[in-house]
Motif scaffolding. Structure first.
Motif, short mmCIF file in Angstrom:
data_model
loop_
_atom_site.label_atom_id
_atom_site.label_comp_id
_atom_site.label_asym_id
_atom_site.label_seq_id
_atom_site.Cartn_x
_atom_site.Cartn_y
_atom_site.Cartn_z
N LYS A 154 -15.60 -29.78 20.08
CA LYS A 154 -14.14 -29.62 20.18
C LYS A 154 -13.47 -30.98 20.26
O LYS A 154 -12.44 -31.22 19.62
N SER A 155 -14.07 -31.89 21.01
CA SER A 155 -13.55 -33.25 21.09
C SER A 155 -13.60 -33.93 19.73
O SER A 155 -12.66 -34.60 19.31
N VAL A 156 -14.71 -33.75 19.00
CA VAL A 156 -14.85 -34.35 17.67
C VAL A 156 -13.79 -33.80 16.73
O VAL A 156 -13.17 -34.55 15.95
N ARG A 157 -13.55 -32.51 16.79
CA ARG A 157 -12.56 -31.89 15.92
C ARG A 157 -11.18 -32.46 16.17
O ARG A 157 -10.45 -32.81 15.23
N GLU A 158 -10.81 -32.58 17.43
CA GLU A 158 -9.47 -33.10 17.75
C GLU A 158 -9.36 -34.59 17.41
O GLU A 158 -8.32 -35.06 16.96
N ALA A 159 -10.44 -35.33 17.64
CA ALA A 159 -10.41 -36.76 17.33
C ALA A 159 -10.30 -36.99 15.83
O ALA A 159 -9.62 -37.92 15.38
N THR A 160 -10.98 -36.17 15.04
CA THR A 160 -10.90 -36.29 13.58
C THR A 160 -9.49 -35.99 13.10
O THR A 160 -8.96 -36.66 12.21
N ALA A 161 -8.86 -34.97 13.69
CA ALA A 161 -7.48 -34.66 13.33
C ALA A 161 -6.56 -35.83 13.68
O ALA A 161 -5.65 -36.17 12.92
N GLU A 162 -6.80 -36.47 14.83
CA GLU A 162 -6.00 -37.62 15.23
C GLU A 162 -6.22 -38.78 14.26
O GLU A 162 -5.28 -39.48 13.88
N PHE A 163 -7.48 -38.98 13.85
CA PHE A 163 -7.81 -40.04 12.89
C PHE A 163 -7.03 -39.84 11.60
O PHE A 163 -6.52 -40.80 11.01
N ASN A 164 -6.94 -38.61 11.13
CA ASN A 164 -6.28 -38.33 9.86
C ASN A 164 -4.76 -38.41 9.94
O ASN A 164 -4.08 -38.27 8.92
N LYS A 165 -4.22 -38.68 11.11
CA LYS A 165 -2.78 -38.92 11.22
C LYS A 165 -2.43 -40.36 10.84
O LYS A 165 -1.25 -40.69 10.70
N ASN A 166 -3.43 -41.21 10.68
CA ASN A 166 -3.20 -42.60 10.31
C ASN A 166 -2.78 -42.68 8.84
O ASN A 166 -3.60 -42.51 7.95
N THR A 167 -1.53 -42.94 8.59
CA THR A 167 -1.00 -42.87 7.22
C THR A 167 -1.42 -44.05 6.36
O THR A 167 -1.14 -44.09 5.17
N SER A 168 -2.09 -45.06 6.94
CA SER A 168 -2.54 -46.19 6.12
C SER A 168 -3.77 -45.83 5.29
O SER A 168 -4.13 -46.55 4.36
N ASN A 169 -4.43 -44.73 5.63
CA ASN A 169 -5.57 -44.27 4.83
C ASN A 169 -5.09 -43.71 3.50
O ASN A 169 -4.03 -43.08 3.43
N GLN A 170 -5.87 -43.92 2.46
CA GLN A 170 -5.51 -43.36 1.14
C GLN A 170 -5.92 -41.90 1.01
O GLN A 170 -5.29 -41.14 0.29
N HIS A 171 -7.00 -41.54 1.68
CA HIS A 171 -7.53 -40.17 1.58
C HIS A 171 -7.86 -39.64 2.98
O HIS A 171 -8.01 -40.41 3.93
N TYR A 172 -7.97 -38.32 3.04
CA TYR A 172 -8.43 -37.71 4.28
C TYR A 172 -9.92 -38.00 4.47
O TYR A 172 -10.68 -38.17 3.52
N TYR A 173 -10.32 -38.06 5.74
CA TYR A 173 -11.72 -38.21 6.10
C TYR A 173 -12.20 -36.91 6.75
O TYR A 173 -11.43 -36.21 7.40
N ILE A 174 -13.48 -36.62 6.57
CA ILE A 174 -14.08 -35.46 7.22
C ILE A 174 -15.37 -35.89 7.92
O ILE A 174 -15.89 -36.98 7.68
N LEU A 175 -15.85 -35.01 8.76
CA LEU A 175 -17.05 -35.32 9.54
C LEU A 175 -18.28 -35.42 8.64
O LEU A 175 -18.54 -34.54 7.83
N LYS A 176 -19.00 -36.50 8.79
CA LYS A 176 -20.30 -36.65 8.13
C LYS A 176 -21.41 -36.24 9.08
O LYS A 176 -22.33 -35.52 8.70
N GLU A 177 -21.29 -36.69 10.35
CA GLU A 177 -22.38 -36.43 11.28
C GLU A 177 -21.95 -36.77 12.70
O GLU A 177 -21.22 -37.73 12.93
N VAL A 178 -22.38 -35.95 13.66
CA VAL A 178 -22.25 -36.29 15.07
C VAL A 178 -23.47 -37.11 15.47
O VAL A 178 -24.61 -36.67 15.28
N GLY A 179 -23.25 -38.32 15.99
CA GLY A 179 -24.36 -39.18 16.35
C GLY A 179 -24.97 -38.85 17.70
O GLY A 179 -26.18 -38.73 17.84
N ARG A 180 -24.11 -38.69 18.70
CA ARG A 180 -24.56 -38.30 20.04
C ARG A 180 -23.36 -37.83 20.83
O ARG A 180 -22.21 -38.15 20.50
N ILE A 181 -23.61 -37.05 21.88
CA ILE A 181 -22.56 -36.57 22.77
C ILE A 181 -23.04 -36.79 24.21
O ILE A 181 -24.08 -36.25 24.60
N SER A 182 -22.30 -37.58 24.97
CA SER A 182 -22.64 -37.78 26.38
C SER A 182 -21.53 -37.21 27.24
O SER A 182 -20.39 -37.04 26.80
N THR A 183 -21.86 -36.91 28.49
CA THR A 183 -20.88 -36.31 29.38
C THR A 183 -21.10 -36.82 30.80
O THR A 183 -22.19 -37.27 31.16
#
Length: 357
Positions: free
Chosen positions: A158-187
Motif C-alpha cells: 500500500k505504501s509502494v502504491r501511494e509512493a508511486t502515485a506521488e512519484f508520477n505527480k512530478n511533471t518534469s518526467n516525460q512518461h509515467y513510471y510503473i513498478l518494476k520490483e519491490v526490493g525490500r520492506i522493513s517495519t
C-alpha cells in the motif's frame, strides 16, 4: 493528521562511476583463489537481475582438480548484499554493504569453474541467501532495529502504491513510471505514529506520456535499454499514511533520439522486441489489472502468457483488480526450497530446464 508527502528527485549525474576493473588472468595454481573469486562474483552479479548486487566478503574454500588441458576449480564464497539495486549502474565493487542494523543479508555460494588453455569460465553455482541474523536474534541484539517483511506484505505494498502515485505527480518526467520490483520492506514501531513501513522499490519508465488520460496500470515499460529507471525509498505510517518518498534516477543506456515518424520499439516481458512495428502493445498482449509484474511474479509462464501491466491501479482500487504484484512470487522459477519471502535470493545458475506441458 494531514498526510505529508515529499518527493526528492536525485540527478543521475551524482551516480557517475568508473568502469569495473579488468579481471586478472586465471591459472591452475593453488594461489588462484582471489582472482577466481573475483571472476565468480562478476559472473553472479551479471546473472542476478532481481533485488540487490552482492560483494565478496570471504573466500571460505578453494580446491583445484587438474584435468587434461587445464583444471576444474571449486570455490566456497561468502557474499554480502549491498545497498545497490540491480538497476543501479554503479559497479558492485563500489556499492556499500548493509550493516547489521539495516538487516544485513548474506549468501553462501558454491561455484564451479573450468580453466583450459588460459580461458576460465563459470560452469555452475548455487547459493544459500538468508538474513545474517534472524528476527529473534536481532531482538536480543537491537530491539529497536527494523524487521524485514515479506515482499508481498499488504501494508508495505500500500505504501509502494501511494509512493508511486506521488512519484508520477512530478511533471518534469516525460512518461509515467510503473513498478518494476519491490526490493525490500522493513517495519518498526514509533511511539505516536504506530507501525511505520519503509519499502525500497524500483520503477521503470513506460510508453505512456505524462498527462495523458490513461489508466496507468495499462501502460507497458519501454524496452530495457531505452527506459529510464528510478530507485525509491518511502516511509509510511499506519496512522498518517505516506510520509516521504525519495528517489534516485538512472539514465537510459540507449539515449539515441528517434527519427522523424519513428516510434518507440515495443518489447516483451523478457526485453525482446515484438515484431510489431507500432508504438503500442500487440493487440493480444493487453491485461487489465489482474496480474503481477514481469520479472517478479510472472516467471516461468509460457511465452504466450503475456502480462504488460505491472503498475499500480488508481489509488483505492480494491477487489478483482487490486494491486498485489508479488502475490504469486516464485523466486528462481520455484526451484528454491523454502526461500526467505523477505528477500530476493541469488538463483542457481544455470537454472534447470522445466518443460511446459
Amino acid at each position: 493528521m494531514r498526510t505529508l508527502r515529499v518527493l526528492t528527485l536525485l540527478s543521475a549525474a551524482v551516480l557517475l562511476c568508473s568502469a569495473a576493473p579488468g579481471l586478472e588472468p586465471l591459472t591452475c595454481s593453488e594461489g588462484n583463489g582471489p582472482a577466481a573469486a573475483d571472476k565468480a562474483v562478476h559472473h553472479i552479479n551479471e546473472h542476478h537481475n532481481h533485488g540487490y548486487k552482492f560483494r565478496l566478503h570471504e573466500v571460505q574454500g578453494n580446491s583445484v582438480e587438474q584435468v587434461d588441458g587445464g583444471c576444474n576449480v571449486k570455490l566456497q564464497l561468502d557474499l554480502r548484499e549491498t545497498k545497490c539495486h540491480t538497476i543501479n549502474p554503479k559497479p558492485f565493487e563500489d556499492c556499500e554493504i548493509r550493516g547489521m542494523g539495516a538487516r544485513a543479508v548474506k549468501a553462501n555460494c558454491t561455484v564451479l569453474m573450468t580453466i583450459k588453455d588460459g580461458d576460465a569460465s563459470v560452469t555452475k553455482y548455487e547459493c544459500d541467501t538468508r538474513q545474517e541474523k534472524t528476527n529473534l536474534e536481532m531482538v536480543r541484539i537491537c530491539p529497536d532495529c527494523p524487521v524485514l517483511l515479506p515482499l508481498n506484505n499488504s501494508e508495505g505494498l500500500k505504501s509502494v502504491r501511494e509512493a508511486t502515485a506521488e512519484f508520477n505527480k512530478n511533471t518534469s518526467n516525460q512518461h509515467y513510471y510503473i513498478l518494476k520490483e519491490v526490493g525490500r520492506i522493513s517495519t518498526g514501531y514509533i511511539m505516536g505514529l504506530g507501525m511505520n513501513y519503509y519499502p525500497e522499490f524500483a520503477l521503470v519508465e513506460t510508453h505512456c506520456p505524462m498527462g495523458s488520460r490513461i489508466i496507468i496500470e495499462a501502460c507497458i515499460p519501454l524496452c530495457p535499454n531505452r527506459a529510464r529507471h528510478a530507485f525509491c525509498r518511502s516511509s509510511y505510517s499506519s496512522q498518517n499514511g505516506l510520509l516521504s518518498t525519495e528517489c534516485d534516477f538512472y539514465p537510459a543506456e540507449n539515449t539515441t533520439l528517434l527519427g522523424p515518424g519513428e516510434k518507440e520499439p515495443v518489447c516483451g516481458r523478457h526485453g525482446r522486441r515484438h515484431p510489431h512495428g507500432h508504438g503500442g502493445p500487440p493487440p493480444h498482449a493487453h491485461n487489465h489489472g489482474h496480474g503481477p509484474p514481469p520479472d517478479a511474479s510472472n516467471e516461468g509462464r509460457p511465452p504466450h502468457a503475456h502480462n504488460h501491466n505491472h503498475g499500480p491501479p488508481p489509488t483505492g482500487g480494491k477487489g478483482k483488480g487490486s494491486f498485489h504484484p508479488l502475490r504469486r512470487f516464485h523466486p528462481c522459477h520455484g526451484f528454491l526450497v523454502n526461500p526467505d519471502p523477505a528477500l530476493h535470493p541469488i538463483c542457481p545458475w544455470p537454472l534447470p530446464h522445466r518443460p511446459h506441458n
